[in-house]
Design an enzyme around this catalytic site. Structure first.
Site, mmCIF file in Angstrom:
data_model
loop_
_atom_site.group_PDB
_atom_site.id
_atom_site.type_symbol
_atom_site.label_atom_id
_atom_site.label_comp_id
_atom_site.label_asym_id
_atom_site.label_seq_id
_atom_site.Cartn_x
_atom_site.Cartn_y
_atom_site.Cartn_z
ATOM 1 N N ASP A 1 -11.184 -4.677 4.714
ATOM 2 C CA ASP A 1 -11.342 -3.270 5.070
ATOM 3 C C ASP A 1 -12.825 -2.996 5.353
ATOM 4 O O ASP A 1 -13.680 -3.840 5.121
ATOM 5 C CB ASP A 1 -10.811 -2.403 3.912
ATOM 6 C CG ASP A 1 -10.123 -1.146 4.412
ATOM 7 O OD1 ASP A 1 -10.620 -0.568 5.389
ATOM 8 O OD2 ASP A 1 -9.104 -0.760 3.824
ATOM 9 N N ASP B 1 -5.313 5.107 9.472
ATOM 10 C CA ASP B 1 -4.052 4.909 8.752
ATOM 11 C C ASP B 1 -2.935 5.738 9.381
ATOM 12 O O ASP B 1 -3.118 6.925 9.648
ATOM 13 C CB ASP B 1 -4.213 5.337 7.293
ATOM 14 C CG ASP B 1 -5.175 4.416 6.557
ATOM 15 O OD1 ASP B 1 -5.813 3.571 7.215
ATOM 16 O OD2 ASP B 1 -5.282 4.547 5.332
ATOM 17 N N ARG C 1 -6.429 -3.703 12.961
ATOM 18 C CA ARG C 1 -5.927 -2.338 13.100
ATOM 19 C C ARG C 1 -6.636 -1.702 14.289
ATOM 20 O O ARG C 1 -7.847 -1.839 14.438
ATOM 21 C CB ARG C 1 -6.212 -1.571 11.823
ATOM 22 C CG ARG C 1 -5.234 -1.922 10.703
ATOM 23 C CD ARG C 1 -4.084 -0.957 10.708
ATOM 24 N NE ARG C 1 -4.661 0.340 10.470
ATOM 25 C CZ ARG C 1 -5.006 0.775 9.248
ATOM 26 N NH1 ARG C 1 -4.774 0.056 8.174
ATOM 27 N NH2 ARG C 1 -5.544 1.962 9.117
ATOM 28 N N LYS D 1 -6.870 -9.235 4.040
ATOM 29 C CA LYS D 1 -7.134 -7.974 4.746
ATOM 30 C C LYS D 1 -8.530 -7.531 4.345
ATOM 31 O O LYS D 1 -8.820 -7.404 3.151
ATOM 32 C CB LYS D 1 -6.099 -6.931 4.344
ATOM 33 C CG LYS D 1 -6.361 -5.525 4.868
ATOM 34 C CD LYS D 1 -5.184 -4.625 4.535
ATOM 35 C CE LYS D 1 -5.426 -3.173 4.884
ATOM 36 N NZ LYS D 1 -4.256 -2.329 4.576
ATOM 37 N N TRP E 1 0.781 -1.232 0.000
ATOM 38 C CA TRP E 1 0.000 0.000 0.000
ATOM 39 C C TRP E 1 0.815 1.286 0.000
ATOM 40 O O TRP E 1 0.703 2.106 -0.892
ATOM 41 C CB TRP E 1 -1.025 -0.009 1.143
ATOM 42 C CG TRP E 1 -1.903 1.196 1.094
ATOM 43 C CD1 TRP E 1 -1.996 2.184 2.002
ATOM 44 C CD2 TRP E 1 -2.802 1.556 0.020
ATOM 45 N NE1 TRP E 1 -2.891 3.141 1.588
ATOM 46 C CE2 TRP E 1 -3.392 2.768 0.370
ATOM 47 C CE3 TRP E 1 -3.141 0.957 -1.192
ATOM 48 C CZ2 TRP E 1 -4.310 3.422 -0.447
ATOM 49 C CZ3 TRP E 1 -4.063 1.595 -2.013
ATOM 50 C CH2 TRP E 1 -4.632 2.812 -1.634
ATOM 51 N N ASP F 1 -2.544 -5.096 -1.504
ATOM 52 C CA ASP F 1 -3.574 -4.297 -0.832
ATOM 53 C C ASP F 1 -4.651 -3.975 -1.863
ATOM 54 O O ASP F 1 -4.903 -4.746 -2.817
ATOM 55 C CB ASP F 1 -2.928 -3.044 -0.214
ATOM 56 C CG ASP F 1 -3.707 -2.503 0.960
ATOM 57 O OD1 ASP F 1 -4.690 -1.776 0.714
ATOM 58 O OD2 ASP F 1 -3.358 -2.806 2.114
ATOM 59 N N ASP F 2 -5.253 -2.831 -1.739
ATOM 60 C CA ASP F 2 -6.354 -2.404 -2.609
ATOM 61 C C ASP F 2 -5.870 -2.273 -4.072
ATOM 62 O O ASP F 2 -4.671 -2.236 -4.333
ATOM 63 C CB ASP F 2 -6.823 -1.032 -2.095
ATOM 64 C CG ASP F 2 -8.255 -0.719 -2.473
ATOM 65 O OD1 ASP F 2 -8.791 -1.384 -3.365
ATOM 66 O OD2 ASP F 2 -8.821 0.211 -1.872
ATOM 67 N N CYS G 1 -11.880 1.006 -0.376
ATOM 68 C CA CYS G 1 -11.584 2.403 -0.012
ATOM 69 C C CYS G 1 -11.140 3.206 -1.232
ATOM 70 O O CYS G 1 -11.408 4.396 -1.324
ATOM 71 C CB CYS G 1 -10.511 2.451 1.056
ATOM 72 S SG CYS G 1 -11.039 1.646 2.573
#
Ligand code: GLA
Length: 655
Positions: free
Chosen positions: A402, A466, A462, A400, A280, A315-316, A374
């Site tokens: 989100d 962030d 988390r 992961k 990320w 990640d995304d 996101c």
């Protein structure tokens, strides 16, 4: 005689002139050098640009600032005195405002204010500076956060007899690499325990430093597992339920190392905090299959895998998006059977995970319970079971999950059962897959996720938003995360976000990578904090520009041992001083890892007494960053800790 009197008179005049000095107002210095927690420093105004006013008294001149604020001023020994009136500006408008000030000369505290609150009259500051070369003006938050901390250095001025004071950048800190390179003989690193589920595919690369070629062997390996003697990669099918005790040995021409290792086959995964890399903070929405393969190669070639890093995580932005600037990432979100379609930068997911697995590493992927992620890519809403199956079929070992856009589904309802819903649902789906998939909850700590994350199938969560590029907050973030230490245990980890050192993308700007703004002591402190808190160790910087400092911080096997300790405890925080604190973590062998931290702007002595750690008698102390024995200490240990730095030691009872 007459001449002598003349001389005496002249010298006397000079002394008097020097004592009086020329007046230089603080507000005339280059205030762009001032760093502060909120807003911009103001010349002859308060921080919100109103008049300077403390305790109902107005001042014409001065500097309006905001905690925490720092200004370094080079005096070259030419300033006699610093004078000011210090206090909370009347416009702060909230009883929560509380500040402290310090004036330091060449690193020594010359003056400090009491805690100042709204409405109180300003305290006079009058500090003799003769001979001082570097002055530091500090405004602290009095330990309760920076909210409403409007501070005035009113009527602040220097009496100068020599060179004019100059505001300067903080002195550059020398980069000293603390950790020596690993020796040539084998050392087996990382966790001493590994969790898996019976019958699922098994993969574990034994992390070991030392010169290759190296020969690996294992005693007592359960049925179904094989060890590649050259690579040290264990593969096969996870053994029957129960604890399997194995002896692992690594040997080369320089020597050998042997460890006892436990394979625990049952329900729990991630018996120690996951370690790896996530794309990320480096690649954002530019990520491609090639970057992931590259990261896997570098993880092995750089030695990261030899100290325990294993997950290579996407990640995304690997899916398609309805709209996006890169046309290769725009397309149908799912096929006609509802399967997710990776975007054209990811031509073959199975081939990608095979590539990662062939190096003994694991692969991670990302999605969101909402309709979109996101960054606005396809999410898993309404396709949870199908996506979990897909991730398992592709060969992923980590997910992961989100929160993004799920608010639309639950219409902003943040009650705990609603917050739990999507994670419980995905947790159950993952549990049903014929693969071990570590489940990472990413919802920024809502509803005290640490209290129920494990119960809904999560392995790590988390605890906050962030970390982004707000790296000046690492101590704050760490102390907040450490509050949830009671929930840290094998298979259940608090995650304060990724390790952002080296070259990293700037989330605030274009996302283009730049050098980490943290000093070397800050970077070592960052890693020490994360290890003491048993946080997942997930690096998120540029794998293609791993410099010596970055690798030194990331790859100290003795420091990582603290993180990977099988007890799974997160350190307790003991206050030590206004801006210093101690963290102590109990380790499986009865020893303690102890971190001594200094948040202040100058070096500080930080000490810990054995009695405060519940320890009796003399203790053996080892500096983990330098990998050096420090000796036997009867009742306490103290160290000089650099500004924004930490010292990490391990303490064993000394016989
Ligand atoms: C959220 C997460 C980040 C990252 C981005 C991706 O902000 O907290 O870690 O995954 O989404 O869009």
């Amino acid at each position: 005689m007459k001449q002598l009197w003349w001389w005496i008179g002249w010298v006397g005049m000079c002394v008097a002139a020097a004592q009086a000095g020329e007046v230089v107002w603080l507000s005339t210095l280059d205030l762009t050098k001032m760093r502060q927690g909120w807003g911009q420093p103001q010349v002859d105004r308060a921080i919100r640009e109103g008049p300077l006013s403390v305790g109902g008294h107005r001042f014409d001149r001065g500097v309006g600032t905001h905690a925490k604020s720092v200004l370094w001023v080079d005096l070259e020994g030419g300033t006699e005195r610093f004078l000011a009136q210090f206090g909370v500006d009347d416009a702060a408008g909230n009883p929560k405002a509380s500040i402290t000030a310090q004036v330091l000369g060449d690193g020594r505290v010359l003056w400090r204010s009491p805690v100042m609150r709204p409405g109180q009259p300003a305290v006079p500051v009058d500090v003799v500076l003769r001979g001082v070369r570097m002055l530091t003006l500090l405004v602290g938050d009095a330990g309760d956060g920076i909210e409403y901390d409007h501070a005035d250095w009113a009527e602040a001025r220097f009496l100068v007899s020599g060179a004019a004071p100059r505001a300067v950048d903080p002195p550059a800190e020398e980069v000293v690499l603390l950790t020596p390179p690993p020796g040539p003989a084998p050392r087996i690193n990382g966790a001493r325990v590994y969790g898996c589920r019976p019958g699922n595919p098994f993969l574990y690369r034994i992390p070991a430093t030392g010169k290759r070629p190296m020969q690996f062997s294992a005693g007592g390996l359960p049925k179904g597992l094989q060890l590649d003697p050259e690579t040290g990669i264990l593969t096969g099918v996870a053994p029957a339920r129960g604890e399997h005790r194995v002896t692992i040995e690594a040997a080369n021409a320089w020597g050998k190392d042997r460890i006892r290792f436990r394979i625990v086959s049952g329900e729990l995964l991630a018996l120690t905090p996951p370690m790896g890399w996530n794309h990320w903070y480096m690649h954002y929405d530019r990520v491609t299959d090639a970057m992931l393969r590259d990261a896997a190669d570098v993880m092995v070639a750089s030695g990261m895998a030899d100290v325990g890093y294993a997950y290579v995580n996407i990640d995304d932005c690997w899916m398609n998006a309805p709209k996006q600037s890169d046309p290769l990432r725009v397309g149908p979100l799912r096929d006609d059977r509802g399967n997710l379609i990776p975007n054209r930068h990811f031509p073959d997911m199975k081939a990608l995970t095979d590539y990662i697995h062939a190096r003994g590493l694991k692969a991670g992927i990302y999605t969101s319970p909402g309709p979109l992620t996101c960054a606005g890519f396809a999410g898993s809403h309404g396709h949870e079971a199908q996506d979990a199956r897909q991730f398992a079929e592709w060969g992923f070992d980590f997910l992961k999950y989100d929160w993004c856009s799920y608010d639309r589904v639950v219409k902003g309802d943040h009650s705990v059962p609603t917050l739990q819903m999507p994670y419980r649902q995905m947790g159950e789906q993952l549990r049903q897959q014929p693969r071990d998939i570590v489940f990472n909850l990413c919802q920024y700590g809502m509803g005290n996720v640490w209290e129920w994350g494990a119960a809904v199938g999560g392995h790590c969560w988390r605890t906050a938003g962030d970390l982004g590029f707000e790296l000046d907050r690492i101590f704050e973030v760490a102390l907040k995360n450490a509050e949830h230490r009671a929930f840290s245990r094998p298979g259940s980890w608090n995650d304060p976000d990724y390790i952002q050192i080296g070259r990293i993308g700037n989330a605030r700007g274009s996302g283009e990578p730049m050098a980490c703004p943290l000093s070397a002591p800050e970077q070592y402190a960052f890693m020490s904090l994360w290890c003491l808190m048993a946080a997942p160790l997930v690096y998120s910087g540029d794998m293609n520009h791993l410099d010596a400092l970055t690798l030194n911080v990331l790859c100290n096997a003795e420091v990582i041992e603290v993180d990977q300790d099988a007890l799974g405890e997160s350190a307790e925080v003991l206050p030590a001083g206004e801006e210093t604190f101690v963290m102590v973590k109990r380790l499986e062998d009865g020893s303690r890892a102890v971190g001594l931290f200094n948040r202040s702007e100058v070096e500080q002595l930080v000490s810990v007494r054995w009695a405060d750690l519940g320890l009796k008698g003399p203790q053996r102390v080892r500096d983990l960053w330098r990998q050096q024995e420090l000796g036997r200490f009867a009742s306490e240990y103290g160290a000089r800790v650099p500004r924004h730095g930490g010292v990490l030691v391990r303490v064993w009872r000394s016989r």
